[in-house]
Write a protein that holds these residues in place. Structure first.
Motif, mmCIF file in Angstrom:
data_model
loop_
_atom_site.group_PDB
_atom_site.id
_atom_site.type_symbol
_atom_site.label_atom_id
_atom_site.label_comp_id
_atom_site.label_asym_id
_atom_site.label_seq_id
_atom_site.Cartn_x
_atom_site.Cartn_y
_atom_site.Cartn_z
ATOM 1 N N ILE A 157 -39.780 33.759 47.016
ATOM 2 C CA ILE A 157 -40.322 34.668 48.106
ATOM 3 C C ILE A 157 -41.415 33.838 48.857
ATOM 4 O O ILE A 157 -42.237 33.504 48.336
ATOM 5 C CB ILE A 157 -40.680 35.930 47.503
ATOM 6 N N ALA A 158 -41.190 33.774 50.355
ATOM 7 C CA ALA A 158 -42.082 33.048 51.075
ATOM 8 C C ALA A 158 -43.461 33.548 50.725
ATOM 9 O O ALA A 158 -44.483 32.661 50.594
ATOM 10 C CB ALA A 158 -41.680 33.044 52.366
ATOM 11 N N ASP A 159 -43.876 34.764 50.939
ATOM 12 C CA ASP A 159 -45.267 35.489 50.823
ATOM 13 C C ASP A 159 -45.603 35.341 49.303
ATOM 14 O O ASP A 159 -45.132 35.782 48.095
ATOM 15 C CB ASP A 159 -44.995 36.839 51.035
ATOM 16 N N PRO A 160 -46.795 34.381 49.086
ATOM 17 C CA PRO A 160 -46.969 34.193 47.771
ATOM 18 C C PRO A 160 -47.515 35.312 46.996
ATOM 19 O O PRO A 160 -47.303 35.520 45.608
ATOM 20 C CB PRO A 160 -47.934 33.206 47.688
ATOM 21 N N ILE A 161 -48.212 36.548 47.509
ATOM 22 C CA ILE A 161 -48.612 37.544 46.759
ATOM 23 C C ILE A 161 -47.529 38.479 46.391
ATOM 24 O O ILE A 161 -47.675 39.077 45.214
ATOM 25 C CB ILE A 161 -49.736 38.191 47.775
ATOM 26 N N LEU A 162 -46.442 38.542 47.399
ATOM 27 C CA LEU A 162 -45.244 39.347 46.955
ATOM 28 C C LEU A 162 -44.593 38.433 45.748
ATOM 29 O O LEU A 162 -44.149 39.198 44.706
ATOM 30 C CB LEU A 162 -44.471 39.765 48.181
ATOM 31 N N MET A 163 -44.535 37.288 46.030
ATOM 32 C CA MET A 163 -43.625 36.366 44.806
ATOM 33 C C MET A 163 -44.409 36.909 43.494
ATOM 34 O O MET A 163 -43.831 36.810 42.478
ATOM 35 C CB MET A 163 -44.019 35.015 45.140
ATOM 36 N N THR A 166 -43.727 40.115 42.027
ATOM 37 C CA THR A 166 -42.574 40.227 41.557
ATOM 38 C C THR A 166 -42.143 39.620 40.329
ATOM 39 O O THR A 166 -41.577 40.261 39.310
ATOM 40 C CB THR A 166 -41.571 39.785 42.873
ATOM 41 N N GLN A 195 -37.327 43.072 50.197
ATOM 42 C CA GLN A 195 -38.648 41.855 49.948
ATOM 43 C C GLN A 195 -39.277 41.936 51.306
ATOM 44 O O GLN A 195 -40.337 41.905 51.690
ATOM 45 C CB GLN A 195 -37.950 40.527 49.521
ATOM 46 N N ASN A 196 -38.451 41.639 52.381
ATOM 47 C CA ASN A 196 -38.741 41.675 53.617
ATOM 48 C C ASN A 196 -39.410 42.743 54.170
ATOM 49 O O ASN A 196 -40.429 42.896 55.269
ATOM 50 C CB ASN A 196 -37.599 41.631 54.727
ATOM 51 N N GLY A 198 -41.493 44.322 52.278
ATOM 52 C CA GLY A 198 -42.832 44.246 51.322
ATOM 53 C C GLY A 198 -42.793 44.656 49.946
ATOM 54 O O GLY A 198 -43.576 45.087 49.327
#
Lengths: 332, 332
Positions: A157-163, A166, A195-196, A198
């Motif tokens: 996932i591009a967003d490191p925090i969400l990655m 997750t 994921q898009n 959030g």
């Protein structure tokens, strides 16, 4: 004008409520009524659990349906909405794609209200249920003709925090395997849509092949672990026993280079088991041409040192059809 | 007038010979060429090994094809004719029945030369290969949506001498299970045709579900044991390891009373494993109606103390569809 997708019951009622998600009729079929239940215990995480996106993956519907029996006692806070079968026509036919329009439900999100039935299911879920969740567990398997270990999976996932969130959630299932699966962006996946927005989205791949008693126990234990990690259920998480061991590993795989394909047509014979470690050049399987004994067996070899993650079982394969997926330990 | 079924090579040549069994063309499709090989080492037992009668049972074709690699070295006498795939159109489609005419090859023996393709295959085998054998091993599995232990099976045979010889041969595979399976006479079975000609016919049911590495090793060991027992191959027979044990058991089952059927429609969840011992009233599985949570799960219970022999896995089942088969120890 057709009616809008809607729920037949009030999800905001406390405790257990149940009813249906109505997917409006269209030119290709009548309205569908997907059974849904909700357990509302006030403040806390908002979780959506779905199964039966693909009709030949029945562990998810079974484990989701079993929640109806033990969750009312176990859940202490938050809300869990459960849809055991997202795609009833596909489950009835035991096919991956919806037989009515031939579409893969996990490639048509967010769907279309004026589309064919698979698109209307996606539209109903996207508009009615997804907005109510901050976390989604979508319960898949790997289909009948593959061997695959019980796994929780995600994609990069591009967003490191969400990655990070997750991956942490995926590992909280404590299933034998956690897999970060890089594959060429497939449009229309439920994962990407959530994921898009959030949300934390975990795709549990509950194995392949036979749905058996032992496997269901592993999947249920994994789901319970994840509910404990979310704070929705009290208890002590534990690693389920898989092949006489309590193991856990996080691996990564790239579809572009780690999916091994058959160079020819024939019956595929697996020559190793899932989770075997292989070195470059080791034989992973053989493809037997069916036309003649004059043609030699074709051997599929490991491209590099890796772990066999998934292997085809019981299939006549075509040229360029996938027969195995290898993976490596994720450094994180 | 169409040509007669024939072999493209001389089976009487010493040592290895290979070619095809030609099934003549008909109104529904072109001629088929089934790869065949023969190992002729002079006097001794005359064995026919066939696989791929049903197209979704691929262990047989794999194990039969592997004979091509180790049998030339191992065989010491007699003749073994091997046809890994009896029904190529069904294997290509991964279906039990032949997709061209919808027929089950194991229900149309002895076949018809002027029939549809499945009947023409049966006719070709009955006329060309069966007369050359005194013993037949037909390598089946139990299909993708069942769990079934590796077994050699036979049906009750009226002639007590042939029954005793057949049971002895079945047990010589030393597979985890030997099964005597009484079911309502199904006309057109390959078994019955061969037995009516006084031949020993063993139907190996090489499991169900996933074709995996470990299972193939068990099947190959079982087949080697049977070849040793026939005197075709030298060596010491050994019980293959199944679930960490070297077990063997001979059981009997009656299709009329021992096949458990679902009283309703839904997703079947196995609640026990194959070879579990169950008492009268024990829950064997649950059927979850998919329409609503208002409908309770339907429990399938053991009718008497017995052993669970086969259990459905991963299937949406209809009313009266089989979900399990129980068995009891054979007293012999």
């Amino acid at each position: 004008m057709s009616e809008a997708p809607h729920l037949t019951f009030d999800l905001d009622k406390p405790d257990m409520s149940k009813g249906h998600l109505v997917v409006p009729k269209g030119a290709d079929c009548e309205a569908l009524s997907l059974p849904v239940f909700s357990l509302n215990k006030g403040e806390g995480p908002q979780l959506l659990i779905t199964g039966g996106c693909h009709g030949d993956e029945l562990e998810g519907p079974i484990v989701a349906r079993r929640l109806f029996e033990w969750l009312p006692e176990a859940q202490t806070c938050g809300r869990i909405i459960v849809v055991p079968v997202l795609n009833p026509p596909a489950v009835l036919a035991c096919t991956r794609n919806t037989p009515i329009d031939g579409l893969n439900l996990n490639r048509v999100f967010p769907g279309r209200s004026d589309g064919s039935v698979t698109e209307r299911i996606a539209d109903a879920v996207s508009r009615t249920l997804l907005p109510l969740a901050d976390t989604v567990f979508d319960l898949h398997s790997f289909g009948l003709t593959w061997d695959f270990p019980p796994s929780s999976t995600t994609h990069p996932i591009a967003d490191p925090i969400l990655m990070a969130k997750t991956l942490q959630m995926a590992e909280a299932f404590k299933l034998p395997m956690t897999l970060v699966w890089e594959h060429p962006g497939s449009p229309g996946m439920f994962d990407t849509l959530a994921q898009n927005q959030g949300k934390v989205f975990i795709c549990a791949e509950f194995g392949g092949g036979t749905v058996n008693f032992d496997a269901i126990a592993i999947y249920e234990a994994g789901l319970r672990n994840a509910l404990i990690a979310l704070g929705l259920v009290e208890g002590k998480p534990d690693y389920p026993t898989f092949r006489q061991q309590k193991v856990t590993q996080t691996l990564e795989t790239r579809r572009s280079s780690d999916e091994l394909k058959s160079p020819g047509r024939g019956i595929f014979e697996p020559r190793c088991s899932v989770l075997d470690e292989v070195k470059q050049g080791d034989i992973i399987g053989a493809v037997y041409p069916m036309d003649s004994f004059a043609a030699d067996a074709i051997y599929i070899r490991a491209p590099q040192t890796s772990i066999v993650y998934a292997i085809r079982s019981g299939a006549y394969v075509d040229v360029e059809e996938g027969v195995a997926l290898v993976a490596r330990t994720l450094n994180h």
